[in-house]
Enzyme design. Structure first.
Site, PDB file in Angstrom:
ATOM      1  N   ASP A 101     -23.955 -11.798  11.452  1.00 23.01           N
ATOM      2  CA  ASP A 101     -24.080 -12.733  12.570  1.00 23.01           C
ATOM      3  C   ASP A 101     -23.853 -12.049  13.917  1.00 23.01           C
ATOM      4  O   ASP A 101     -24.441 -12.435  14.931  1.00 23.01           O
ATOM      5  CB  ASP A 101     -23.093 -13.893  12.407  1.00 23.01           C
ATOM      6  CG  ASP A 101     -23.575 -14.927  11.402  1.00 23.01           C
ATOM      7  OD1 ASP A 101     -24.766 -14.904  11.057  1.00 23.01           O
ATOM      8  OD2 ASP A 101     -22.756 -15.760  10.963  1.00 23.01           O
ATOM      9  N   CYS A 207     -33.798 -20.276  14.524  1.00 20.51           N
ATOM     10  CA  CYS A 207     -32.512 -19.866  13.948  1.00 20.51           C
ATOM     11  C   CYS A 207     -31.445 -20.917  14.234  1.00 20.51           C
ATOM     12  O   CYS A 207     -30.677 -21.297  13.352  1.00 20.51           O
ATOM     13  CB  CYS A 207     -32.097 -18.512  14.517  1.00 20.51           C
ATOM     14  SG  CYS A 207     -30.530 -17.900  13.854  1.00 20.51           S
ATOM     15  N   TYR A 211     -29.683 -23.225  11.249  1.00 22.96           N
ATOM     16  CA  TYR A 211     -28.230 -23.218  11.005  1.00 22.96           C
ATOM     17  C   TYR A 211     -27.681 -24.642  11.026  1.00 22.96           C
ATOM     18  O   TYR A 211     -26.875 -25.029  10.176  1.00 22.96           O
ATOM     19  CB  TYR A 211     -27.528 -22.357  12.049  1.00 22.96           C
ATOM     20  CG  TYR A 211     -27.259 -20.940  11.598  1.00 22.96           C
ATOM     21  CD1 TYR A 211     -25.964 -20.457  11.499  1.00 22.96           C
ATOM     22  CD2 TYR A 211     -28.305 -20.086  11.251  1.00 22.96           C
ATOM     23  CE1 TYR A 211     -25.702 -19.153  11.080  1.00 22.96           C
ATOM     24  CE2 TYR A 211     -28.069 -18.790  10.836  1.00 22.96           C
ATOM     25  CZ  TYR A 211     -26.770 -18.325  10.743  1.00 22.96           C
ATOM     26  OH  TYR A 211     -26.533 -17.048  10.322  1.00 22.96           O
ATOM     27  N   TYR A 238     -21.051 -25.317  12.286  1.00 21.88           N
ATOM     28  CA  TYR A 238     -22.502 -25.404  12.467  1.00 21.88           C
ATOM     29  C   TYR A 238     -23.045 -26.812  12.231  1.00 21.88           C
ATOM     30  O   TYR A 238     -24.181 -27.101  12.624  1.00 21.88           O
ATOM     31  CB  TYR A 238     -23.202 -24.402  11.551  1.00 21.88           C
ATOM     32  CG  TYR A 238     -23.010 -22.975  12.015  1.00 21.88           C
ATOM     33  CD1 TYR A 238     -23.589 -22.535  13.196  1.00 21.88           C
ATOM     34  CD2 TYR A 238     -22.234 -22.087  11.287  1.00 21.88           C
ATOM     35  CE1 TYR A 238     -23.399 -21.234  13.642  1.00 21.88           C
ATOM     36  CE2 TYR A 238     -22.036 -20.777  11.720  1.00 21.88           C
ATOM     37  CZ  TYR A 238     -22.622 -20.358  12.904  1.00 21.88           C
ATOM     38  OH  TYR A 238     -22.435 -19.076  13.345  1.00 21.88           O
ATOM     39  N   GLU A 280     -36.009 -15.728   8.644  1.00 21.10           N
ATOM     40  CA  GLU A 280     -34.745 -16.371   8.275  1.00 21.10           C
ATOM     41  C   GLU A 280     -34.684 -16.608   6.762  1.00 21.10           C
ATOM     42  O   GLU A 280     -33.658 -16.360   6.125  1.00 21.10           O
ATOM     43  CB  GLU A 280     -34.597 -17.707   9.015  1.00 21.10           C
ATOM     44  CG  GLU A 280     -34.181 -17.576  10.461  1.00 21.10           C
ATOM     45  CD  GLU A 280     -32.710 -17.241  10.610  1.00 21.10           C
ATOM     46  OE1 GLU A 280     -31.999 -17.148   9.591  1.00 21.10           O
ATOM     47  OE2 GLU A 280     -32.255 -17.078  11.754  1.00 21.10           O
TER      48      GLU A 280
END
Length: 610
Positions: A101, A207, A211, A238, A280
């Protein structure tokens, strides 16, 4: 046979028929009415189960997200995400991803800086700078998170190749290196610079949204049972309102930057968004998970000792439109006009007007009697799963379905359909997104011992064969359905009856498995959408329900059948799985699993598809 009612010709069917080269004006086709065969009683409209539909209206980011739902679903069903969702993910694996990350955040910060420099509008520049500041705050917060989860000795995980691919893609986009876009030049004009800022946001936005989506799905799968979840902090971060607002802000800025772009430039953003989603998905698929997992279903498949047997219904499970409606429309389009003389050497047919009226009579009669039959066989509710009682009830429905088919044959409405028209219709049937790709992937896999069988009430198996042939699947799939009787490629109106009822379907299901013998252990998956599929769904090791048939749920639940979403069930099974236990999927449990798309079935059964 299905529930019937009179309706205007459907747009999808009109499209099919307009491509037959029938030499009939399109306006005439659109003015037709027909008896559309439908499995749920009125007043519901013709169902188009699980249609993948992307709104042409609404915010750009929402439209792009909807088009990429396949990638989000495949990410969610990866072993990494399933283990993370249930809280049993190996700590070393989690540490590795936490370390990755940092690389994502650094790339985003740099990309935002470049995008802000390109933005011509002061408000947009300010908004992008605010996003960059938020990323820098996240980096500081993440540093403490990394410290909390750091391995002994503080050794940082090496960067994952999938991480490199995504971060390189984001930065290349921010620097204007965009494949296929020849219009960026030297960014001399404010418009060109703003366009590049929009492209950069198009590469980052997925992204953020993914998430938020994954964490929300994880939290939903756990329900209230996540108080002692090992990764509770990560999920709640998240899935939080703050992160959702951050993702929404990114999408809003993308919307503003894209407001003046041309259709071609919006297509470029769509390509960038889709590429980001694929990267992803690749990231989640590539995470090393050494522990035992329940996904994909075929994970430990041994073709020498095991066999995967895939069963599926056809109408409204594989297709968007019920095939019987298509056959009815072909019959009426091809029917002679009242004043038209029919050749002596051809099968005598009723006129188009008589045919339309006959369909109406049959459809009304069927609808009324179907309702009466369902009401008659539906018992008081019970929590206990009563399979034998359900079989007895469906025997009555089976008798009704066969009588209804007798009426159709005796009426003559199926006379005179040309084989070539049926073949063309099959080629043009609209198939649910991902359906054929699922079967194609399964049958082409060298590591699978797999059989695929379609069990259908459809009156004409040739229609199904033509459809699968158009997808390059005819030799890989075995069709079990009724057949039209033909004389010189024209239907006589008779049926060669093979699968007319729920009882016929389950008997075919059992016979297929019996014919495989005992040389391997069978793992069976059945995909269906209606009451006709109910017994097969229950006898399969994994019964998967697509669509939203109210009659199926109304009847089945009265016999103690439970309908549960597939993903939360997978998460619960993963949570209870240990290295010393086996994940068991067994038929006649009384539990059926619901999904929203064939992508979900593919991800669950076969796993990642890059």
């Amino acid at each position: 046979m299905r529930s019937l009612f009179i309706s205007k010709i459907s747009p999808n069917s009109a499209f099919l028929l307009s491509n037959f080269r029938f030499r009939i004006p399109i306006a005439a086709l659109r003015s037709l009415t027909f008896s559309s065969f439908h499995r749920s009683p009125p007043p519901m409209p013709p169902r188009m189960a699980m249609v993948s539909h992307v709104d042409s209206e609404g915010p750009l980011a929402r439209r792009l997200w909807n088009k990429c739902r396949r990638e989000s679903i495949f990410s969610m069903y990866t072993p990494f995400c399933v283990c993370l969702a249930c809280g049993t993910l190996d700590v070393d694996t989690f540490r590795h991803v936490v370390d990755q990350d940092v690389h994502f955040l650094k790339a985003f910060a740099q990309a935002y800086e470049l995008a802000a420099e390109c933005a011509d509008d002061d408000d947009a520049k300010h908004s992008i700078n605010e996003l960059r500041k938020a990323v820098m705050v996240d980096l500081k917060r993440h540093a403490s998170f990394v410290k909390e989860w750091a391995a002994e000795g503080g050794k940082e995980s090496p960067i994952n190749p999938a991480t490199v691919k995504y971060t390189d893609f984001v930065l290349a986009t921010a620097f204007g290196k965009i494949e296929g876009d020849k219009g960026l030049g030297n960014l001399a004009t404010p418009f060109e610079r703003t366009k590049l800022a929009a492209y950069t946001l198009g590469a980052i936005t997925p992204c953020m949204r993914l998430y938020a989506y994954l964490a929300t799905e994880f939290k939903g799968a756990l329900g209230a049972d996540h108080g002692n979840h090992l990764y509770k902090t990560w999920i709640e971060n998240y899935a939080s309102k703050d992160f959702e607002e951050s993702a929404a802000r990114t999408e809003d800025i993308l919307e503003k930057l894209s407001a003046t772009l041309t259709g071609e430039e919006l297509d470029t953003i769509e390509k960038l968004y889709h590429q980001a989603m694929k990267l992803e998905q690749e990231f989640y698929c590539s995470q090393p998970v050494s522990q035992k997992t329940v996904v994909p279903l075929i994970k430990d498949h041994n073709p020498a000792t095991e066999r995967l047997v895939l069963f599926s219904d056809f109408d409204l499970t594989c297709t968007v439109v019920d095939s019987s409606a298509i056959l009815a429309e072909i019959a009426m389009v091809r029917a002679p006009k009242p004043d038209q003389t029919q050749p002596d050497d051809q099968i005598t047919r009723m006129s188009s007007a008589d045919l339309r009226n006959t369909w109406g009579v049959i459809s009304r009669q069927y609808t009324e009697e179907y309702e009466e039959c369902i009401d008659k066989i539906t018992p008081p509710a019970t929590e206990e799963f009563k399979y034998e009682d359900l079989c007895t009830a469906l025997e009555q429905l089976s008798d009704f379905e066969k009588r209804a088919n007798n009426r159709v044959v005796e009426s003559g409405v199926l006379k005179g359909l040309n084989f070539e028209d049926i073949r063309r219709a099959g080629e043009r049937l609209i198939i649910q997104d991902g359906c054929f790709n699922f079967f194609r992937t399964a049958t082409k896999s060298e590591n699978l011992n797999v059989g695929v069988h379609i069990l259908s009430y459809c009156w004409c198996a040739d229609l199904i064969r033509s459809s699968f042939n158009s997808g390059g699947l005819l030799t890989q799939v075995t069709i079990h359905a009724n057949e039209f009787a033909f004389e010189e490629a024209v239907s006589t109106g008779d049926l060669v009856r093979k699968v007319e009822s729920p009882i016929d379907k389950v008997n075919s299901f059992r016979k297929i498995l019996e014919n495989y013998g005992n040389d391997r252990k069978n793992l069976t998956v059945y995909v269906g959408d209606s009451i006709g599929d109910l017994l097969c769904l229950l006898e399969a090791d994994v019964g998967i329900v697509v669509g939203t048939s109210s009659s199926l749920r109304r009847l089945a639940t009265q016999f103690g059948v439970s309908f549960v979403p597939l993903y939360p069930s997978v998460v619960r099974k993963q949570k209870s799985l240990t290295e010393d236990t086996e994940c068991s999927w067994k038929g006649l449990s009384g539990v059926l699993y619901t999904v929203n798309s064939w992508a979900e079935i593919h991800a669950f059964v076969l796993g990642c598809e890059n």
